[in-house]
Design a protein around this motif. Structure first.
Motif, mmCIF file in Angstrom:
data_model
loop_
_atom_site.group_PDB
_atom_site.id
_atom_site.type_symbol
_atom_site.label_atom_id
_atom_site.label_comp_id
_atom_site.label_asym_id
_atom_site.label_seq_id
_atom_site.Cartn_x
_atom_site.Cartn_y
_atom_site.Cartn_z
ATOM 1 N N SER A 187 23.088 27.302 -28.913
ATOM 2 C CA SER A 187 21.781 27.937 -28.701
ATOM 3 C C SER A 187 20.676 26.902 -28.854
ATOM 4 C CB SER A 187 21.545 29.034 -29.748
ATOM 5 O OG SER A 187 22.519 30.022 -29.640
ATOM 6 N N PHE A 188 19.592 27.120 -28.121
ATOM 7 C CA PHE A 188 18.403 26.282 -28.270
ATOM 8 C C PHE A 188 17.214 27.037 -27.711
ATOM 9 C CE2 PHE A 188 19.933 25.261 -24.046
ATOM 10 C CZ PHE A 188 18.812 24.960 -23.296
ATOM 11 N N GLU A 189 16.030 26.447 -27.858
ATOM 12 C CA GLU A 189 14.812 27.044 -27.315
ATOM 13 C C GLU A 189 14.286 26.187 -26.188
ATOM 14 O OE1 GLU A 189 11.466 27.915 -29.782
ATOM 15 O OE2 GLU A 189 12.512 29.543 -30.788
ATOM 16 N N PHE A 190 14.067 26.806 -25.035
ATOM 17 C CA PHE A 190 13.381 26.142 -23.929
ATOM 18 C C PHE A 190 11.904 26.067 -24.324
ATOM 19 C CE2 PHE A 190 11.420 25.912 -19.717
ATOM 20 C CZ PHE A 190 12.215 24.957 -19.106
ATOM 21 N N PRO A 191 11.177 25.026 -23.889
ATOM 22 C CA PRO A 191 9.754 24.956 -24.229
ATOM 23 C C PRO A 191 9.027 26.269 -23.924
ATOM 24 C CG PRO A 191 10.433 22.940 -23.181
ATOM 25 C CD PRO A 191 11.615 23.876 -23.107
ATOM 26 N N GLY A 192 8.151 26.648 -24.831
ATOM 27 C CA GLY A 192 7.444 27.918 -24.723
ATOM 28 C C GLY A 192 8.118 28.998 -25.545
ATOM 29 N N GLY A 193 9.174 28.618 -26.290
ATOM 30 C CA GLY A 193 9.845 29.567 -27.166
ATOM 31 C C GLY A 193 10.841 30.488 -26.478
ATOM 32 N N ILE A 194 11.273 30.157 -25.265
ATOM 33 C CA ILE A 194 12.229 31.009 -24.552
ATOM 34 C C ILE A 194 13.633 30.694 -25.052
ATOM 35 C CG2 ILE A 194 13.134 31.666 -22.295
ATOM 36 C CD1 ILE A 194 10.499 30.574 -21.095
ATOM 37 N N PRO A 195 14.367 31.698 -25.524
ATOM 38 C CA PRO A 195 15.735 31.436 -25.990
ATOM 39 C C PRO A 195 16.633 31.012 -24.833
ATOM 40 C CG PRO A 195 15.286 33.794 -25.986
ATOM 41 C CD PRO A 195 14.012 33.108 -25.625
ATOM 42 N N ALA A 196 17.588 30.146 -25.154
ATOM 43 C CA ALA A 196 18.506 29.652 -24.133
ATOM 44 C C ALA A 196 19.861 29.367 -24.762
ATOM 45 C CB ALA A 196 17.948 28.393 -23.481
ATOM 46 N N LEU A 197 20.880 29.380 -23.923
ATOM 47 C CA LEU A 197 22.231 28.988 -24.312
ATOM 48 C C LEU A 197 22.647 27.812 -23.451
ATOM 49 C CD1 LEU A 197 24.174 32.381 -24.564
ATOM 50 C CD2 LEU A 197 23.383 30.933 -26.453
ATOM 51 N N GLY A 198 23.412 26.917 -24.040
ATOM 52 C CA GLY A 198 23.994 25.818 -23.291
ATOM 53 C C GLY A 198 25.501 25.880 -23.416
#
Length: 182
Positions: A85-96
């Motif tokens: 898991s990580f955060e895309f800039p702007g606080g959008i949650p993301a999975l890699g």
């Protein structure tokens, strides 16, 4: 691509100001050797690039991978399958999702704004699991760069394309474009 401006600044810092002013930079050097320097043209390709760079940066920061061809450490982490898991800039949650593609290449997939309890796959999660999905390869054997060429593997909600493309994201120690190798 190596950063021409950063290299010129460093040359000047070391006292090589004349050489820094005369040098035309890495893209010109590669073009003279016959190596095409791919450019990111179009909103879709720029959005794909930014998703990929964000995912690779996050994997590097979380020490799941390194710059070397064998630097795959995600098996030692919480999820041995390579999902993180990580955060895309702007606080959008993301999975890699990471997987070894062999020959020093790393397959990287990114899912933006995932629904809860999603298990990603290399072939894509698509709209059923999130708002955007991108996948690509990071070369780590002959250098370290995001492989570009052809049509990028990406699915994205139309309203997100421009904001994703316009998000400034710098790669952390690797080239953001380079030859596609198969």
């Amino acid at each position: 691509m190596p950063d021409t401006a950063a290299c010129k600044r460093r040359l000047a810092e070391l006292g090589h100001t004349q050489a820094a002013m005369r040098w035309t930079g890495f893209p010109d050097m590669l073009a003279r050797r016959g190596a095409p320097v791919p450019q990111y043209k179009g909103t879709r390709v720029k959005a794909w690039r930014n998703l990929m760079i964000a995912g690779i940066n996050a994997a590097l920061c979380q020490r799941l991978v390194g710059y070397g061809p064998e630097d795959n450490w995600w098996g030692d982490c919480d999820d041995p399958a390579g999902q993180f898991s990580f955060e895309f800039p702007g606080g959008i949650p993301a999975l890699g999702l990471l997987s070894d593609a062999g020959f020093g290449e790393l397959r990287v997939s990114v899912l933006l704004d995932p629904k809860t309890d999603v298990r990603m796959t290399d072939t894509g999660s698509g709209f059923r699991d999130g708002s955007a999905f991108a996948s690509g390869w990071l070369e780590r054997n002959l250098g370290v760069w995001l492989q570009t060429g052809g049509r990028p593997m990406m699915e994205c909600r139309q309203h997100l394309l421009k904001p994703l493309a316009d998000t400034p994201i710098a790669p952390r120690g690797f080239g953001d474009r380079g030859r596609f190798m198969m």
